[in-house]
Design a protein around this motif. Structure first.
Motif, PDB file in Angstrom:
ATOM      1  N   ILE A  49       0.854  -1.189   0.000  1.00  0.00           N
ATOM      2  CA  ILE A  49       0.000   0.000   0.000  1.00  0.00           C
ATOM      3  C   ILE A  49       0.887   1.235   0.000  1.00  0.00           C
ATOM      4  N   TRP A  50       0.654   2.112  -0.967  1.00  0.00           N
ATOM      5  CA  TRP A  50       1.306   3.419  -0.989  1.00  0.00           C
ATOM      6  C   TRP A  50       0.254   4.458  -0.615  1.00  0.00           C
ATOM      7  N   MET A  51       0.572   5.255   0.387  1.00  0.00           N
ATOM      8  CA  MET A  51      -0.336   6.319   0.806  1.00  0.00           C
ATOM      9  C   MET A  51       0.352   7.678   0.692  1.00  0.00           C
ATOM     10  N   THR A  52      -0.440   8.701   0.469  1.00  0.00           N
ATOM     11  CA  THR A  52       0.092  10.051   0.364  1.00  0.00           C
ATOM     12  C   THR A  52       0.766  10.465   1.669  1.00  0.00           C
ATOM     13  N   PRO A  53       1.573  11.545   1.666  1.00  0.00           N
ATOM     14  CA  PRO A  53       2.368  11.895   2.849  1.00  0.00           C
ATOM     15  C   PRO A  53       1.545  12.020   4.132  1.00  0.00           C
ATOM     16  N   ARG A  79       7.730   6.242  -2.058  1.00  0.00           N
ATOM     17  CA  ARG A  79       7.487   6.829  -3.365  1.00  0.00           C
ATOM     18  C   ARG A  79       7.995   8.256  -3.222  1.00  0.00           C
ATOM     19  N   VAL A  80       8.859   8.679  -4.127  1.00  0.00           N
ATOM     20  CA  VAL A  80       9.512   9.974  -4.009  1.00  0.00           C
ATOM     21  C   VAL A  80       8.887  10.957  -4.985  1.00  0.00           C
ATOM     22  N   ASP A  81       8.477  12.091  -4.461  1.00  0.00           N
ATOM     23  CA  ASP A  81       7.757  13.116  -5.215  1.00  0.00           C
ATOM     24  C   ASP A  81       8.715  14.026  -5.979  1.00  0.00           C
ATOM     25  N   THR A  82       8.251  14.550  -7.112  1.00  0.00           N
ATOM     26  CA  THR A  82       8.935  15.596  -7.892  1.00  0.00           C
ATOM     27  C   THR A  82      10.426  15.319  -8.076  1.00  0.00           C
ATOM     28  N   ALA A  86       7.553  10.568   0.003  1.00  0.00           N
ATOM     29  CA  ALA A  86       8.613  11.477   0.447  1.00  0.00           C
ATOM     30  C   ALA A  86       8.659  12.733  -0.415  1.00  0.00           C
ATOM     31  N   VAL A  87       8.634  13.884   0.249  1.00  0.00           N
ATOM     32  CA  VAL A  87       8.763  15.173  -0.438  1.00  0.00           C
ATOM     33  C   VAL A  87       9.988  15.886   0.129  1.00  0.00           C
ATOM     34  N   MET A  90      12.416   1.993  -3.417  1.00  0.00           N
ATOM     35  CA  MET A  90      12.360   3.406  -3.795  1.00  0.00           C
ATOM     36  C   MET A  90      11.799   3.515  -5.205  1.00  0.00           C
ATOM     37  N   VAL A  91      10.631   4.133  -5.333  1.00  0.00           N
ATOM     38  CA  VAL A  91      10.046   4.381  -6.651  1.00  0.00           C
ATOM     39  C   VAL A  91       9.906   5.881  -6.845  1.00  0.00           C
TER      40      VAL A  91
END
Length: 549
Positions: A93-97, A266-269, A155-156, A308-309
């Motif tokens: 499960i991937w969830m938002t920050p 999951r790494v953002d931007t 991650a942001v 790490m995606v």
């Protein structure tokens, strides 16, 4: 529109490469390359604790679907307990920050918007009270792990949240507030702000900086200043990194591994930061994960490394390992990532089965061998999904769950949750609350959900589907292919047939099964026996899933 014809599917599973000569190893390994991953917005999924809805007052009038709606960590845990994810075959499960968001709203031209989505950070070291508590997150990870489900957080590092009256800008030593990115060169994606009023972390800097005064004041008010400082001192002493902005944030994000045992980020931007930052971030996470496993041997699920995606917006599998900025090509796989989100899939899903499957298999088994891409048909910020009107949900599920690579099921793909909401602007239309009422009462929703459940469980149980080698067997009288996956002494063979007739269907299985073997169709529950290299299934379904009984 005409009712879309059912896709007819046969999947035959064998847990050994040569059943006549080898002993069957029935222990199915988890492999990230073929994971069945569920992506959700915490605030939009399920409200497990209404008492935390108004802990932070966020009561300004907003645009449609631009405020907090009550979803929280407890709500996700409830669905884990109920077996919702297990029934879907979800193993990650991937969830938002989860981190604390800015307290005020900003007007982006579409009405006021709050940080319900999780990408407007106020404090990386705290969980937003509207999402829950540290105890809630600890419980979620433990219960997910108990069911074999990995947890991927978001991650942001690229930016803080917008500046408001309640959320002061971070010091100039930490962020830049201009210029706005022009997106016409490598540099003009990085040394700039994504949009107006989204302060950009100076991730290129290696200069030591002091903590932001507002953060120090917040920690002191919350009674944890000394603890946070002691941990930072220990981190910088151990790593030798300078006290630069990026390394503070890396430490804070790595704490979610140390404190909760999460399995990935999951790494953002990603493309908006120099790629060397991600190599460092991966190193910090991998070392922290190794230490967590050493300190918590009873909580170790397997020998996989930290996952790490990356979200390199616009990257696609057809670009192989590279993203092209125009004036520079970057290989993010060489800078810390196991996987990248595949923005090509939504377009590729319009291709024929064989073209789609063979091309993906060829790339993943050659140019991306040992790596992976994450495929999706819809997402939280892609305004051009594969099937925005939800008219092809069965086809979307079939292609997503049978294509090589990681399958990212966006919350509501499996329930045909509407993606076109009246009165919304921009991404908000993709972010309605999960349609749980439809799950209970809508027959079309139930049929779509059942389809995702059956394919999802088969995919989760049989890594050959997502991580295996694809090979076409026949085009007629219907299309069939095989997948093969081997890891150690485990080998998984799968045969898939599409466009089978409803009712009686004869399937050649002699490449996999012996005469006399008892099989079961997991889609209909029908039992069959192999005779003359064939099985005959007589069911009211166009989908057939065969495995050893």
């Amino acid at each position: 529109m005409k009712k879309i014809a059912f896709l007819f599917l046969t999947i035959v599973f064998l847990t050994n490469c040569s059943p006549k000569k080898q002993t069957i190893n029935t222990e199915t390994p988890f492999v990230w390359e073929g994971a069945n991953l569920y992506f959700l917005l915490i605030d939009r999924f399920n409200n497990g604790n209404p008492a935390n809805d108004k802990i932070i007052v966020r009561d300004k009038e907003t645009g449609v679907l631009r405020n907090f709606m009550g979803g929280d960590i407890k709500g996700i845990t409830q669905k884990i307990d109920e077996g919702y994810f297990t029934d879907l075959g979800i193993n990650a499960i991937w969830m938002t920050p989860v981190v604390e968001q800015i307290h005020d709203a900003v007007d982006e031209g579409t009405g006021n918007t709050y940080g319900f989505h999780g990408y407007w950070t106020k404090d990386w070291t705290a969980i937003d009270p509207s999402f829950g508590t540290r105890e809630d997150l600890k419980e979620l990870v433990e219960k997910a792990h108990a069911k074999g489900i990995r947890i991927v957080l978001d991650a942001v590092i690229n930016h803080t949240g917008p500046v408001t009256e309640l959320d002061p800008v971070w010091p100039e030593s930490w962020v830049r507030t201009g210029p706005k990115c022009t997106y016409d060169s490598y540099e003009n994606y990085i040394d700039c702000t994504l949009v107006e009023n989204l302060p950009d972390i100076k991730t290129e800097s290696n200069e030591a900086v002091e903590l932001p005064p507002a953060l120090v004041e917040k920690w002191k008010k919350e009674g944890r200043y000394e603890e946070e400082i002691a941990e930072l001192d220990a981190f910088f002493k151990q790593t030798g990194y300078p006290r630069a902005p990026k390394y503070y944030i890396m430490k804070w994000l790595a704490d979610y591994i140390t404190d909760f045992g999460i399995d990935g980020y999951r790494v953002d931007t990603v493309k908006h930061t120099n790629e060397a930052v991600w190599a460092d971030f991966s190193k910090v996470c991998q070392e922290t994960f190794v230490q967590f496993k050493k300190d918590n041997p009873t909580k170790v699920l397997d020998d996989n490394s930290f996952f790490m995606v990356g979200e390199v917006y616009g990257y696609g599998i057809n670009g192989k390992q590279w993203y092209d900025f125009g004036d520079k090509k970057v290989n993010y796989f060489e800078n810390g990532f196991n996987s990248l989100i595949n923005f090509d899939f939504k377009g590729d899903a319009h291709k024929s089965y064989e073209e789609l499957f063979s091309n993906y298999s060829k790339t993943l088994q050659n140019d991306l061998k040992g790596l992976s891409v994450m495929n999706y048909v819809s997402s939280h910020d892609d305004g051009w999904p594969f099937d925005k009107k939800r008219e092809r949900s069965l086809e979307a599920g079939t292609k997503l769950l049978l294509t090589p690579g990681i399958a990212q099921v966006y919350y509501g793909d499996e329930t045909a949750r509407p993606l076109d909401i009246k009165g919304t602007e921009g991404d908000a239309t993709l972010r309605s609350f999960m349609n749980w009422d439809d799950v209970k009462s809508n027959e079309n929703t139930k049929n779509v959900l059942s389809h995702f459940q059956k394919l999802g469980n088969f995919r989760s149980n049989h890594p050959a589907i997502g991580a295996g080698i694809h090979k076409e067997i026949s085009k007629a009288p219907f299309y069939t292919f095989s997948r093969t996956f081997t890891k150690g002494d485990y080998t998984d063979h799968v045969i898939v047939g599409l466009d089978l007739p409803i009712g009686k269907k004869t399937i050649n299985v002699n490449a996999v099964f012996e005469d006399g073997e008892a099989l079961i169709d997991a889609y209909s529950g029908e039992n069959v026996t192999v005779k003359d290299g064939e099985v005959i299934i007589d069911s009211p379904f166009g989908f057939v899933l065969l495995e050893r009984k």
